[in-house]
Scaffold this active site. Structure first.
Site, PDB file in Angstrom:
ATOM      1  N   TYR A 296       0.840  -1.212   0.000  1.00 35.53           N
ATOM      2  CA  TYR A 296       0.000   0.000   0.000  1.00 35.53           C
ATOM      3  C   TYR A 296       0.867   1.252   0.000  1.00 35.53           C
ATOM      4  CZ  TYR A 296      -3.986   2.889   1.539  1.00 35.53           C
ATOM      5  OH  TYR A 296      -4.984   3.817   1.631  1.00 35.53           O
ATOM      6  N   TYR A 347      -6.379   4.607  -6.692  1.00 41.23           N
ATOM      7  CA  TYR A 347      -6.440   4.591  -5.233  1.00 41.23           C
ATOM      8  C   TYR A 347      -7.801   4.024  -4.852  1.00 41.23           C
ATOM      9  CZ  TYR A 347      -6.284   6.067  -0.363  1.00 41.23           C
ATOM     10  OH  TYR A 347      -6.305   6.090   1.012  1.00 41.23           O
TER      11      TYR A 347
END
Ligand SMILES: [Zn+2]
Lengths: 397, 154
Positions: A296, A347
């Protein structure tokens, strides 16, 4: 071989049998409302699996997803609802925990077929990178916002700055992570940054958002949704796709990681010092077994820290390990963020990373790693609780 | 950056800090309005604690006492902000935020702005001293704690 303690594991007990996502959009560009995006991703995952959506009996998500399990169950006309799990806090740190919570529900016999998803339309509900309409503030943010420490870039830069200072990490290490994501996005037609390559010069010339983050060290803000379908191992082979098994999962953070404001004892950390060992223990694997990593990227500096805490290198070796050559598929030592991730695919609050790890194990990524038996996902560095996953093929069981 | 009296004070319009509904941090915010820096120190085990909590994390005694401390410390980390996340800051870039560690209070940390030239070189470990910044005309009124590099002395 089997001891009572061995029963308390998720290893090999559940499998991902379907994945789906909407088109991915720049924030504000989605033609669909957020709830419709959630439904589209879920239906796509069911279709991928060859599953009647009415047979879903649970939902799991994170970060206070607005698209409530009961509303989804009613909208889809599921026969019944048996589990509805929300992972507390942590923003993108919940992207792997949501899978673990769903897996735990299945292993414990609470549910049989759980959808894990994230739907997020920042264009409709507010961008994560902007603050407006807040007149007074209490709690953690009261100690930060009046000083202009408002949004995630400013909230995390000081942590990365301290880490760089403690371990001598250079800007080049962060740049390599950004370049790898953009490199992989050029092969991925789903990626928002497909057709928009990034090179060293463009990175170096880009403006600072907040030192030590250039523009390209920061994630995008997008609209979209992604989902997967999880079932028990016994049923994994009934579906259309090659099953992808959960090998391990872990959730959490270390001692007083949540001490505000910026008062965690182990400050310069991504938060995996206790979580990574748990993951490897459950999976019975180590860093050398991992073929690809989806880590991430809220900010590239967090990826540096997270990879070190997962044992891929010592922090002092970060500058040597983190080169573009080492991070790209198929030939790099550790292909990283092979869809483009939060920086360059979308995202999707990290859930696109989970989906990409499934693709790696299936062998259907647009940037396939050489080894696809074991794929790692790391969710949400620098937040608490964080989480992670190891996925693998039947051969890895 | 000459001409402005205190160039690193951020403009009005940012979120105003207020205590939680349960009053947990009220002594801290009220203290700043009186030029006093208060943090918690447990009267049972002497552990320091900031931000405040209803319990001492070391010994679990409730309602840790508030103690006034000298507002000085050293820069533990820092950042220079070039991109605004709030409309009110768009004409006030860049600015520097620092995380200050306070060694004489159990090394608790707090965030503030570093006063002075926003382009100044910032070094981790530098000694800094606190400056109370009052916003009496704001509704509600509040005060902040800002930091400036300490005058050099051995
Ligand atoms: Zn105590």
């Amino acid at each position: 071989m089997s001891k009572p303690g061995d029963q308390r594991t998720l290893r090999g007990r559940v499998a991902v049998v379907g994945i789906g996502e909407t088109d991915y959009y720049r924030h504000g560009a989605s033609p669909d409302p957020e709830f419709k995006l959630a439904l589209k991703a879920i239906l796509a995952a069911c279709k991928d699996a060859g599953l009647d959506p009415r047979d879903i009996d649970g939902f799991s998500s994170y970060s206070d997803d607005r698209n409530d399990a009961s509303r989804l169950a009613a909208a889809l006309g599921t026969h019944r609802l048996r589990t509805a799990t929300m992972q507390w806090g942590g923003g993108g740190g919940g992207c792997c925990a949501a899978v673990a919570n769903a897996a735990a529900s299945i292993v414990a016999g609470l549910a049989d077929c759980v959808v894990v998803f994230r739907a997020l339309a920042q264009g409709q509900y507010g961008r994560f990178g902007q603050v407006s309409g807040v007149e007074t503030i209490s709690g953690e943010k009261a100690y930060l916002m009046p000083y202009g420490v408002l949004a995630p870039p400013q909230r995390f830069a000081m942590k990365v700055q301290r880490y760089m200072y403690e371990h001598g990490v250079s800007q080049d290490a962060q740049r390599a992570i950004a370049l790898a994501s953009y490199h992989h996005a050029q092969a991925n037609p789903r990626a928002v940054m497909h057709g928009k390559p990034l090179d060293r010069e463009k990175y170096d010339a880009s403006r600072w958002i907040v030192e030590p983050f250039h523009l390209y060290d920061c994630c995008m803000e997008n609209d979209g949704a992604a989902a997967l379908v999880l079932v028990a191992e016994e049923r994994a082979r009934e579906f259309r796709q090659k099953p992808v098994f959960l090998l391990g999962a872990a959730i959490g953070s270390g001692h007083r990681s949540g001490a505000i404001p910026h008062n965690a004892p182990h400050y310069a950390s991504a938060g995996f010092d206790t979580v990574a060992p748990d993951l490897y223990r459950m999976a019975g694997l180590g860093p050398c077994d991992v073929g690809t990593v989806q880590a991430y990227e809220n900010f590239t500096g967090g990826v540096v820290m997270a990879l070190a805490e997962h044992g891929f290198f010592e922090p002092e070796q970060a500058n040597d390990f983190l080169t573009l050559e080492n991070l790209i598929a198929p030939s790099g030592r550790l292909p990283l963020n092979t869809s483009g991730g939060n920086l360059a695919e979308c995202y999707m609050h990290g859930f696109e990373l989970v989906i990409e790890a499934v693709r790696q194990v299936r062998g259907t990524s647009t940037s396939q790693g050489r080894r696809n038996d074991v794929a790692m996902v790391i969710g949400g560095p620098m937040v608490t609780p964080a989480s992670n996953l190891l996925l693998g093929s039947e051969a890895a069981l | 950056m000459s001409g402005r009296e205190m160039p690193n004070h951020l403009p009005e319009g940012l979120p105003i800090p207020v205590p939680e509904l349960d009053g947990l941090s009220a002594p801290y915010w009220n203290g700043l309005r009186e030029n006093r820096l208060l943090v918690q120190r447990c009267s049972h085990c002497d552990a320091w604690q900031f931000g405040p909590e209803w319990i001492c994390n070391a010994c679990h005694a409730f309602d840790p006492a508030w103690t006034e401390i000298e507002p000085c410390g050293r820069i533990f980390s820092w950042e220079r902000v070039w991109h605004s996340s709030h409309a009110t800051l768009r004409q006030h870039l860049p600015y520097v935020a620092v995380l200050v560690e306070i060694p004489h209070a159990g090394s608790v940390r707090m965030v503030g702005n570093l006063l002075g030239d926003p382009l100044q070189a910032v070094t981790i470990g530098t000694a800094v001293e606190g400056c109370f910044e009052h916003h009496p005309g704001s509704s509600p009124p509040y005060s902040l704690l800002q930091w400036r590099v300490s005058s050099p002395r051995e």
